[in-house]
Structures are given as structure tokens and as C-alpha cells.
Design a protein around this motif. Structure first.
Motif: not given
Length: 343
Positions: A36, A39-41, A72, A97, A99, A283
Motif C-alpha cells: 500500500f 496509497k491513502t486508505i 500508507p 485497490d 483503499t 489485497r
């Protein structure tokens, strides 16, 4: 000059080199898929700030990042609406993805089984990361009413309870009080969430409510600001007088007890976190593994303790089995549960 391996020994060497390089590529590819990094979750919360669902989401937000591959950024976004159904439905348009993670009012689980025409969600199609704990719920009234037990409340007559919207936990709890336990409960919908209902209770706008112990102000139980007349969970919550009766034990009909057990199942699955069913297996496995490590992390548990948030973890695979069992409930029990939860 190009030298080619010849014979069977040369062929074996070539195959071995290809196998090693293939394994290395597969491992690197799997790590990339599950990472991740960058990325921004988003943790999407189906209820407004100030309640138990929101509190658990913000607890997870502070600790999940260090357990995810790539560390992330994790943020919280409140998306209330339709009893938190809006947040779950948002996963249909979420990136594939993984997220986007949603936490919602778990009463939607039983609502989706009882009223599929209203809650058009099949929770068996989603990827559950896990459950942080039970939502130990109690029902209470204002001490000024002068009654503290079911018999006294029946004799008193009409009681006004606040609720958010059809299908939320507070709404179903109030409906059960009326349809299973015989209280004359008038349900007033439209409160934004548990924080809004607390204000209405303090102002005397409503006579009572049912809610999770962890979402109550810390001084309400010890100071006697509420008169608790029933607990909806079999086990007493911390700080609750063990003499407060368990609702299931007050029912004499086997069908009513089984309908009650069905309706309070969301309390056992009270703090769920879910992602889209389109999430790839790699994932989803990475998210579940990270969620499991987080739930056992001493820092996470210490933070939860400071906030008086109970953590009784269940992994995602077990959550999915529990939800499948809900959908397999016998028809006659569903019929009674439907009438008990009806408004």
C-alpha cells in the motif's frame, strides 16, 4: 561467440534458471500487489462523529498504518445517511485497490435479511477484515420517571424513545421493547446519531434510549444519570450493575427467544470493518493480516483502554461464517423477528 548449453544437462540448467527467476518474479509481483506504499486508505464511517462507530474508526485510523505493507496514510471520512447504508453502498464505486474501508451500524446485517426490499445489500458479497468487539447495549430511562424495572415501565404507560432511522440499532432495540416486551414505546426518528440522542435525553425531549455502553459519557453509569432497566447482551458490560436483567432471559416463548437472539446478533458483530467484494485475494489477505496484527498490538490495546473501548477481536473469516449463518436462519424465526423489529 554464443555458447549454448547442450544435451540433457544443459536443458536442466536452463529450466532451473527459469524456475528460479519465475519464482522470484512471482514473489516480487505478489509483494507489489499487496503493498500500500504511496496509497491513502479511507475509513468511511457510516455514522456521524461522536458515537461508538466513529470512536472505533478513529482508534483504527491511529494504528492500522504501521501494520500495512508500505505504511500508507490512513484517514477517516464520516458518511452518515440511511442508517449508515450510504457508506456501505459507497463501496460499489470505490477503487478496486482496496483503499476504501467501511465501518457501519451492524444492525444493517439483520435488516438486510429481514427487509431485503429496503436494505438491498447482500453482505455475503463483501470482504470483511474483522470485528473489533461486541457492542454491549443497554436500555435506560431518565431517573426522574421514578421507575427502574420493566414492570414499572409497563404500568407507567407511554415512553418516548429517540432513533436515527429505520434499521439502525437504536430503532430496532426500541421496536423490540414494544413488540417483544410489551412496553408502550413511541419511536421518534430523525436524530443524527447517538450524540444527538444524548443531548435530547439530557434536555428531557425523550424518556429513554438503548445504546452501547462504550458510547455513553463516562459519568452516566457511576453518577446515576440513567436508570438502566435491561441489558441486551448476555454478559454485563464493565461498570454495569450485574443485577440488571438480561432481556433474553425475560422471554418465555422459545420462538421469541430465538427471534431475540437473531435481532441482537449485531451486538456480537458490533464493530465491523469491511472492504469491497471486488478486492483481489492478495489485497484482502494483506488487509486481514494487518488488521489481525493491529488487534493484538499492545499500543492499540492500551489506546483502546484509555478510551474505554472494549476489544474482543474476531477475524474476517469467522465474521463471514457468522454472517452466512444469519442468512440461513429458519423462516419461522425470521417471520417473528420481522414483526418484532417492525415499526
Amino acid at each position: 561467440m554464443l555458447v549454448r548449453p547442450v544435451g540433457w544437462l544443459g536443458s536442466l540448467i536452463v529450466l532451473a534458471l527459469l524456475a528460479v527467476s519465475g519464482d522470484g518474479w512471482a514473489q516480487t509481483h505478489a509483494e507489489d500487489v499487496a503493498s500500500f506504499a504511496g496509497k491513502t486508505i479511507r475509513i468511511v464511517v457510516g455514522m456521524p462523529p461522536g458515537g461508538g462507530v466513529d470512536a472505533y474508526a478513529r482508534l483504527v485510523q491511529r494504528h492500522l498504518d504501521r501494520h500495512l505493507p508500505g505504511s500508507p496514510l490512513v484517514i477517516v471520512q464520516n458518511m452518515p445517511g440511511a442508517g449508515s447504508m450510504r457508506s456501505v453502498m459507497s463501496l460499489a464505486a470505490a477503487p478496486e485497490d482496496s483503499t476504501a474501508i467501511v465501518t457501519f451500524s451492524s444492525s444493517l446485517l439483520t435488516e438486510s435479511v429481514l427487509f431485503p426490499e429496503r436494505v438491498k445489500i447482500d453482505f455475503r458479497a463483501y470482504g470483511f477484515l474483522g470485528n473489533l468487539g461486541e457492542d454491549g447495549r443497554i436500555c435506560f430511562v431518565r431517573p426522574a420517571l421514578g421507575v427502574r424495572d420493566l414492570a414499572g415501565l409497563k404500568a407507567r404507560g407511554r415512553l418516548v424513545f429517540g432513533a436515527t432511522a429505520a434499521g439502525t440499532s437504536g430503532n430496532i432495540d426500541a421496536a423490540m421493547l414494544r413488540n417483544l416486551f410489551g412496553l408502550d414505546v413511541h419511536i421518534v426518528n430523525g436524530y443524527a446519531g447517538s450524540a444527538a440522542k444524548r443531548l435530547a435525553f439530557e434536555r428531557g425531549e425523550i424518556d429513554g434510549d438503548c445504546g452501547g455502553v462504550t458510547s455513553l459519557p463516562s459519568d452516566w453509569l457511576p453518577s446515576g444519570k440513567i436508570a438502566v432497566f435491561m441489558r441486551l447482551s448476555p454478559e454485563p458490560a464493565p461498570g454495569l450493575d450485574p443485577a440488571v436483567p438480561f432481556g433474553g432471559a425475560l422471554l418465555t416463548s422459545d420462538t421469541d427467544r430465538r427471534a431475540y437472539d437473531f435481532l441482537v446478533t449485531p451486538q456480537r458483530l458490533g464493530r465491523l470493518f469491511v472492504t469491497s467484494g471486488k478486492t483481489s485475494p492478495a489485497r484482502l489477505a494483506a488487509l486481514r493480516e494487518a488488521f489481525g496484527r493491529m488487534m493484538a498490538d499492545p499500543k492499540f490495546l492500551a489506546d483502546a483502554g484509555k478510551l474505554n473501548l472494549s476489544v474482543v477481536p474476531t477475524n474476517g473469516e469467522q465474521v463471514e461464517r457468522d454472517i452466512a449463518a444469519l442468512y440461513a436462519t429458519p423462516r419461522e424465526i425470521l417471520a417473528r423477528a420481522r414483526s418484532a423489529a417492525g415499526e
